[in-house]
Design a protein around this motif. Structure first.
Motif, PDB file in Angstrom:
ATOM      1  N   LEU A  47       0.798  -1.224   0.000  1.00 10.52           N
ATOM      2  CA  LEU A  47       0.000   0.000   0.000  1.00 10.52           C
ATOM      3  C   LEU A  47       0.835   1.280   0.000  1.00 10.52           C
ATOM      4  O   LEU A  47       0.502   2.240  -0.690  1.00 10.52           O
ATOM      5  N   GLU A  48       1.908   1.294   0.785  1.00 13.78           N
ATOM      6  CA  GLU A  48       2.682   2.532   0.893  1.00 13.78           C
ATOM      7  C   GLU A  48       3.183   2.985  -0.479  1.00 13.78           C
ATOM      8  O   GLU A  48       3.060   4.148  -0.856  1.00 13.78           O
ATOM      9  N   ARG A  49       3.723   2.043  -1.253  1.00 14.84           N
ATOM     10  CA  ARG A  49       4.238   2.367  -2.588  1.00 14.84           C
ATOM     11  C   ARG A  49       3.102   2.688  -3.552  1.00 14.84           C
ATOM     12  O   ARG A  49       3.194   3.607  -4.363  1.00 14.84           O
ATOM     13  N   ASN A  50       2.016   1.925  -3.470  1.00 13.95           N
ATOM     14  CA  ASN A  50       0.903   2.090  -4.408  1.00 13.95           C
ATOM     15  C   ASN A  50       0.118   3.378  -4.181  1.00 13.95           C
ATOM     16  O   ASN A  50      -0.471   3.922  -5.117  1.00 13.95           O
ATOM     17  N   LEU A  51       0.087   3.861  -2.963  1.00 11.14           N
ATOM     18  CA  LEU A  51      -0.699   5.062  -2.663  1.00 11.14           C
ATOM     19  C   LEU A  51      -0.055   6.354  -3.174  1.00 11.14           C
ATOM     20  O   LEU A  51      -0.689   7.409  -3.162  1.00 11.14           O
ATOM     21  N   PHE A  52       1.178   6.268  -3.648  1.00 10.11           N
ATOM     22  CA  PHE A  52       1.832   7.473  -4.168  1.00 10.11           C
ATOM     23  C   PHE A  52       1.064   8.018  -5.375  1.00 10.11           C
ATOM     24  O   PHE A  52       0.790   9.221  -5.471  1.00 10.11           O
ATOM     25  N   LEU A  53       0.707   7.142  -6.318  1.00 11.35           N
ATOM     26  CA  LEU A  53      -0.096   7.570  -7.472  1.00 11.35           C
ATOM     27  C   LEU A  53      -1.446   8.119  -7.006  1.00 11.35           C
ATOM     28  O   LEU A  53      -1.945   9.110  -7.561  1.00 11.35           O
ATOM     29  N   THR A  54      -2.013   7.507  -5.987  1.00 12.48           N
ATOM     30  CA  THR A  54      -3.304   7.962  -5.457  1.00 12.48           C
ATOM     31  C   THR A  54      -3.228   9.410  -4.999  1.00 12.48           C
ATOM     32  O   THR A  54      -4.159  10.192  -5.240  1.00 12.48           O
ATOM     33  N   THR A  55      -2.122   9.796  -4.356  1.00 12.01           N
ATOM     34  CA  THR A  55      -1.982  11.188  -3.901  1.00 12.01           C
ATOM     35  C   THR A  55      -1.982  12.144  -5.093  1.00 12.01           C
ATOM     36  O   THR A  55      -2.503  13.256  -5.003  1.00 12.01           O
ATOM     37  N   GLN A  56      -1.425  11.716  -6.213  1.00 10.77           N
ATOM     38  CA  GLN A  56      -1.409  12.572  -7.401  1.00 10.77           C
ATOM     39  C   GLN A  56      -2.802  12.689  -8.012  1.00 10.77           C
ATOM     40  O   GLN A  56      -3.192  13.754  -8.496  1.00 10.77           O
ATOM     41  N   LEU A  57      -3.548  11.587  -7.987  1.00 11.77           N
ATOM     42  CA  LEU A  57      -4.928  11.616  -8.486  1.00 11.77           C
ATOM     43  C   LEU A  57      -5.786  12.529  -7.608  1.00 11.77           C
ATOM     44  O   LEU A  57      -6.660  13.243  -8.099  1.00 11.77           O
ATOM     45  N   ILE A  58      -5.520  12.512  -6.294  1.00 12.31           N
ATOM     46  CA  ILE A  58      -6.225  13.409  -5.371  1.00 12.31           C
ATOM     47  C   ILE A  58      -5.904  14.866  -5.722  1.00 12.31           C
ATOM     48  O   ILE A  58      -6.789  15.711  -5.766  1.00 12.31           O
ATOM     49  N   ASP A  59      -4.629  15.146  -5.980  1.00 13.03           N
ATOM     50  CA  ASP A  59      -4.231  16.509  -6.366  1.00 13.03           C
ATOM     51  C   ASP A  59      -4.930  16.950  -7.649  1.00 13.03           C
ATOM     52  O   ASP A  59      -5.192  18.138  -7.851  1.00 13.03           O
ATOM     53  N   MET A  60      -5.228  15.994  -8.539  1.00  9.72           N
ATOM     54  CA  MET A  60      -5.890  16.318  -9.805  1.00  9.72           C
ATOM     55  C   MET A  60      -7.385  16.578  -9.621  1.00  9.72           C
ATOM     56  O   MET A  60      -8.071  16.950 -10.568  1.00  9.72           O
TER      57      MET A  60
ATOM     58  N   HIS B  48     -13.573  15.318  -1.961  1.00 11.87           N
ATOM     59  CA  HIS B  48     -12.237  15.808  -2.310  1.00 11.87           C
ATOM     60  C   HIS B  48     -11.522  16.297  -1.054  1.00 11.87           C
ATOM     61  O   HIS B  48     -12.079  17.049  -0.260  1.00 11.87           O
ATOM     62  N   ILE B  49     -10.283  15.838  -0.886  1.00 13.12           N
ATOM     63  CA  ILE B  49      -9.456  16.322   0.222  1.00 13.12           C
ATOM     64  C   ILE B  49      -8.254  17.075  -0.352  1.00 13.12           C
ATOM     65  O   ILE B  49      -7.896  16.899  -1.517  1.00 13.12           O
ATOM     66  N   HIS B  50      -7.654  17.921   0.458  1.00 16.65           N
ATOM     67  CA  HIS B  50      -6.396  18.557   0.097  1.00 16.65           C
ATOM     68  C   HIS B  50      -5.293  17.907   0.916  1.00 16.65           C
ATOM     69  O   HIS B  50      -5.369  17.885   2.147  1.00 16.65           O
ATOM     70  N   ILE B  51      -4.297  17.370   0.256  1.00 13.17           N
ATOM     71  CA  ILE B  51      -3.139  16.849   0.972  1.00 13.17           C
ATOM     72  C   ILE B  51      -2.328  18.042   1.454  1.00 13.17           C
ATOM     73  O   ILE B  51      -1.963  18.917   0.666  1.00 13.17           O
ATOM     74  N   ASN B  52      -2.063  18.098   2.753  1.00 14.17           N
ATOM     75  CA  ASN B  52      -1.306  19.216   3.315  1.00 14.17           C
ATOM     76  C   ASN B  52       0.193  18.946   3.156  1.00 14.17           C
ATOM     77  O   ASN B  52       0.727  17.986   3.708  1.00 14.17           O
TER      78      ASN B  52
END
Length: 222
Positions: free
Chosen positions: A32-45, A110-114
Motif C-alpha cells: 500500500l505505501e508504494r501504491n498510494l503514491f499515485l493515489t496522492t497525485q490523483l487526489i491533487d488532480m 475531495h481532500i487537500h493533501i497538506n
C-alpha cells in the motif's frame, strides 16, 4: 505522473483531453505505501476516484490489521476489496463506481493533501497565476498543475507554454522553487515526494499494522 515514461505521458494527456468521470485506481493491497503514491497525485488532480484493493486475500491470509473503512475516510476514496485473479469483488467495484457517479456514496469527497506551511505557500502562489488561464484550469486542477510546475515537470511546462502569461508563471515558479530548495537544502521534486510519503505514512499508521513483523525485512532496510 511525471513525464518520464510513455505510460505516464499517455495518462496525463488522456486526463487532459478526455476528462474522465471517474478513475478506478487499482492498488496492490500487499504494497500500500508504494501504491498510494499515485493515489496522492490523483487526489491533487481533483478527480473522482474509486480504489480497487486488489490481492486482498493476501492481507487476510497474513492476518494483518487493516481498517480499510477508516483509510477510505481519510483519503475521501471508497476502497473495494478485490481478488481479480478469481473475479471476486468486481461487481461490487462497478456498483460503487455507479454510486460515486450518481453522488450517492458517503465516503467520496475531495481532500487537500497538506504539504506543510512552506510548500503550501508556494503552491498557492503559483496556483493563483495558473487559475487565470481558464482553458487549462477548467480541465485540469490548478493545484495539481502548480505542484507539477514546482516539481519542474516538462509535460506541464509544455502544456502551459502556449499561454501569454507563461513567462510570468515560469519566473514566479522558479522563485518559489529556489525558496523551498534553500529552506530544505534538497531538490524541489524530492521535497514534494517526501511530503507525499509523509502523508501516506501518517494515514497508514492509523489504519494498518503488521503485527507479525517485529523486525524490518531486508528490503525495508535497503
Amino acid at each position: 505522473l511525471t513525464a518520464y515514461s510513455k505510460e505516464e505521458i499517455f495518462f496525463f494527456i488522456f486526463i487532459y483531453e478526455q476528462t474522465p468521470d471517474i478513475v478506478i485506481n487499482v492498488l496492490d493491497a500487499t504494497s500500500l505505501e508504494r501504491n498510494l503514491f499515485l493515489t496522492t497525485q490523483l487526489i491533487d488532480m481533483d478527480l473522482r476516484i474509486v480504489a480497487a484493493l486488489n490481492m486482498f486475500d493476501e492481507l487476510e491470509r497474513k492476518k494483518l490489521f487493516f481498517d480499510k473503512d477508516e483509510l477510505a475516510k481519510l483519503l475521501g476514496i471508497p476502497l473495494i476489496p478485490t481478488i481479480s485473479s478469481k473475479g471476486i469483488g468486481l461487481e461490487k467495484l462497478i456498483d460503487k463506481v455507479i454510486e460515486v457517479f450518481e453522488g450517492k456514496d458517503r465516503i467520496s469527497r475531495h481532500i487537500h493533501i497538506n504539504y506543510g506551511k512552506d510548500l503550501e505557500k508556494s503552491i498557492q502562489t503559483v496556483r493563483k497565476l495558473i487559475k487565470e488561464d481558464k482553458p487549462i484550469a477548467d480541465k485540469v486542477s490548478s493545484r495539481f498543475l502548480a505542484i507539477k510546475m514546482l516539481e519542474k515537470d516538462d509535460q506541464v511546462n509544455e502544456l502551459l507554454s502556449d499561454y501569454a502569461r507563461f513567462d510570468e508563471i515560469k519566473r514566479i515558479t522558479n522563485k518559489e522553487i529556489h525558496k523551498i530548495e534553500s529552506l530544505e537544502n534538497e531538490d524541489s521534486e524530492t521535497i514534494i515526494t517526501n511530503a507525499k510519503y509523509s502523508f501516506i505514512t501518517g494515514a497508514l499508521k492509523e489504519t494498518f499494522k503488521n503485527v507479525n513483523q517485529a523486525k524490518k525485512t531486508r528490503s525495508e532496510k535497503l
